[in-house]
Design a protein around this motif. Structure first.
Motif, PDB file in Angstrom:
ATOM      1  N   ALA A   1     -22.247 -21.512 -22.660  1.00 41.33           N
ATOM      2  CA  ALA A   1     -21.702 -20.434 -21.833  1.00 41.33           C
ATOM      3  C   ALA A   1     -22.367 -20.417 -20.457  1.00 41.33           C
ATOM      4  N   ILE A   2     -23.703 -20.571 -20.424  1.00 40.50           N
ATOM      5  CA  ILE A   2     -24.416 -20.664 -19.140  1.00 40.50           C
ATOM      6  C   ILE A   2     -23.962 -21.905 -18.386  1.00 40.50           C
ATOM      7  N   PHE A   3     -23.874 -23.032 -19.090  1.00 39.97           N
ATOM      8  CA  PHE A   3     -23.476 -24.305 -18.488  1.00 39.97           C
ATOM      9  C   PHE A   3     -22.099 -24.189 -17.840  1.00 39.97           C
ATOM     10  N   ILE A   4     -21.154 -23.622 -18.581  1.00 46.05           N
ATOM     11  CA  ILE A   4     -19.772 -23.511 -18.102  1.00 46.05           C
ATOM     12  C   ILE A   4     -19.663 -22.466 -16.994  1.00 46.05           C
ATOM     13  N   TYR A   5     -20.404 -21.359 -17.141  1.00 42.68           N
ATOM     14  CA  TYR A   5     -20.364 -20.344 -16.083  1.00 42.68           C
ATOM     15  C   TYR A   5     -20.825 -20.919 -14.748  1.00 42.68           C
ATOM     16  N   LEU A   6     -21.876 -21.748 -14.780  1.00 37.24           N
ATOM     17  CA  LEU A   6     -22.373 -22.329 -13.531  1.00 37.24           C
ATOM     18  C   LEU A   6     -21.340 -23.224 -12.874  1.00 37.24           C
ATOM     19  N   ILE A   7     -20.528 -23.932 -13.667  1.00 34.09           N
ATOM     20  CA  ILE A   7     -19.449 -24.735 -13.090  1.00 34.09           C
ATOM     21  C   ILE A   7     -18.516 -23.839 -12.288  1.00 34.09           C
ATOM     22  N   ALA A   8     -18.190 -22.673 -12.860  1.00 35.05           N
ATOM     23  CA  ALA A   8     -17.272 -21.742 -12.196  1.00 35.05           C
ATOM     24  C   ALA A   8     -17.881 -21.157 -10.930  1.00 35.05           C
ATOM     25  N   GLU A   9     -19.089 -20.630 -11.047  1.00 34.40           N
ATOM     26  CA  GLU A   9     -19.712 -19.969  -9.894  1.00 34.40           C
ATOM     27  C   GLU A   9     -19.935 -20.930  -8.731  1.00 34.40           C
ATOM     28  N   ILE A  10     -20.491 -22.095  -9.032  1.00 29.44           N
ATOM     29  CA  ILE A  10     -20.828 -23.040  -7.970  1.00 29.44           C
ATOM     30  C   ILE A  10     -19.576 -23.654  -7.360  1.00 29.44           C
ATOM     31  N   GLY A  11     -18.560 -23.907  -8.185  1.00 32.72           N
ATOM     32  CA  GLY A  11     -17.323 -24.458  -7.647  1.00 32.72           C
ATOM     33  C   GLY A  11     -16.669 -23.514  -6.656  1.00 32.72           C
ATOM     34  N   VAL A  12     -16.621 -22.226  -6.984  1.00 27.71           N
ATOM     35  CA  VAL A  12     -16.033 -21.234  -6.084  1.00 27.71           C
ATOM     36  C   VAL A  12     -16.820 -21.156  -4.784  1.00 27.71           C
TER      37      VAL A  12
END
Length: 431
Positions: free
Chosen positions: A257-268
């Motif tokens: 969940a942390i791993f995937i959330y970081l993909i979202a936050e950093i991509g945006v």
């Protein structure tokens, strides 16, 4: 399993007197949250700048951020060993000095200029931040009442968001605003001489950052930081062997969940400037788009303050589920809308992302008892998920920047799954 990094954990609630003694330390730690948030988000204005200077593709541009987050994976275990060897306070000072050295190296990279040296120096800065993160996040999460851990970490993380909110203005003015590529209209052709001059605009801001980091290191070195004593000692190996991390569903699903959330936050964040500057979206210069980035991070700061208050009364899992639904909706609007609507929907996702990291973190270590140390370390290492922003860069090159945000929307659905089911502890261990 390999022992994951983290060395400053209090497995159970500290007594009232101890919590009072920790107040000055937590206040000082808040300044560290501010600084690493500030420095991390400078990348959001640095990336479109470097893309113009070195004429990079989206894949090459997002590789810069991937290198940054790979540091979290590479440096986590060495950071833990360093904290064990020299102690908590000296490690904080060391982390700040490593960051300062990397900032000075960025001045060198801008002087050459060199894409390769830039990657190396950003890795150095991120390694210093990793050293700070390994200790600070679990420390704040477990000092105090367990039921308000999410609220407490969200409150301190709000200072991180304050840094992320101010950084775009700093970067837009001192990097994009002082470069030819940053002030040019979309589609303008930049000469090689202009690119070389633009590269030098990075020297001043990173010089200022290095100076602030050195001053903060001196302050922390002289600050009477309370000794944590036995409360933060590593739990005996024999006791840890009696339990298994893999029996804790909230941790097993919390790490991805942390791993995937970081993909979202950093991509945006990293593609925001390029996205809103497109003619069919807001048709802004990179400098102007960088200023709007402040609203994205400002929404995260406001969301953490509000979320901290709400979670005093509402279960953290419920709040996490609500914001993941909101994030999914606004990302779908971003993908299919055009003009200012698409820009403001992307800005709004910052409000919904605000409480995700600290809430997932505290839910992930809930009920781990003597395994809190290892569990916290795994969650910190999962921050390396931000390195996969390069996948979104590849999608942007292949299918278009706007369509690439479908990846972000998919990430929000996993967070919803975690809030509704994955975060439920399957086994409680006494600390």
């Amino acid at each position: 399993m390999a022992v994951a990094p983290s060395t400053t954990v209090i497995p159970s609630e500290a007594p009232a007197s101890a919590r009072t003694n920790y107040a000055p330390a937590l206040t000082l730690l808040a300044s560290l949250f501010f600084m690493w948030g500030f420095i991390t988000v400078i990348n959001n204005t640095l990336l479109p700048h470097l893309r113009a200077v070195f004429d990079l593709s989206y894949t090459q541009t997002t590789l810069i951020e991937s290198v940054w987050f790979i540091a979290y994976f590479v440096a986590s275990i060495p950071s833990a060993k360093l904290i064990e060897r020299i102690g908590y306070q000296k490690s904080l000072v060391t982390g700040l000095l490593i960051m300062a050295a990397g900032s000075l190296g960025m001045m060198l990279a801008a002087s050459i200029p060199s894409y390769g040296v830039t990657l190396v120096m950003l890795f150095v800065i991120a390694s210093g931040i990793t050293l700070l993160q390994v200790a600070a996040n679990p420390y704040v999460a477990v000092v105090g009442k367990p039921e308000t851990a999410s609220s407490r970490l969200n409150l301190v993380q709000a200072m991180n968001s304050a840094g992320t909110m101010l950084a775009p203005m700093f970067g837009a003015y001192l990097i994009l605003g002082r470069s030819k590529s940053g002030t040019a209209e979309a589609g303008a052709v930049i000469s090689q001489a202009d690119r070389l001059a633009d590269a030098h605009s990075v020297i001043l801001p990173y010089g200022l950052v290095a100076a602030v980091l050195v001053v903060l290191a001196i302050v922390i070195a002289r600050f009477p930081l309370p000794a944590m004593g036995n409360a933060t000692s590593r739990v005996a190996k024999e006791e840890r062997r009696q339990h298994s991390l893999w029996k804790h569903r909230n941790l097993v699903f919390g790490v991805p969940a942390i791993f995937i959330y970081l993909i979202a936050e950093i991509g945006v964040a990293n593609l925001f400037v390029n996205f809103v500057s497109q003619p069919q979206i807001a048709n802004l210069t990179h400098e102007a788009a960088g200023r709007y980035l402040t609203f994205l991070w400002g929404g995260m700061m406001i969301g953490r303050f509000v979320g901290s208050a709400i979670m005093q009364r509402v279960r953290a899992e419920t709040v996490l589920a609500a914001v993941s639904i909101g994030a999914f909706v606004v990302m779908m609007v971003t993908v299919f809308a055009h003009g200012p609507v698409a820009m403001w929907s992307l800005i709004l996702v910052g409000l919904f992302h605000s409480i995700m990291f600290p809430t997932i973190f505290t839910l992930g270590i809930k009920g781990l008892g003597p395994l809190t140390e290892e569990g916290s370390g795994l969650l910190i290492m999962a921050i390396a998920g931000g390195a996969l922003v390069i996948v979104q860069g590849w999608l942007a090159d292949r299918f278009g920047l706007q369509w690439s945000f479908l990846l972000t929307a998919a990430c929000e659905l996993y967070i919803l799954f975690y809030a509704l089911w994955g975060a439920k502890p399957t086994e409680q261990v006494e600390g």
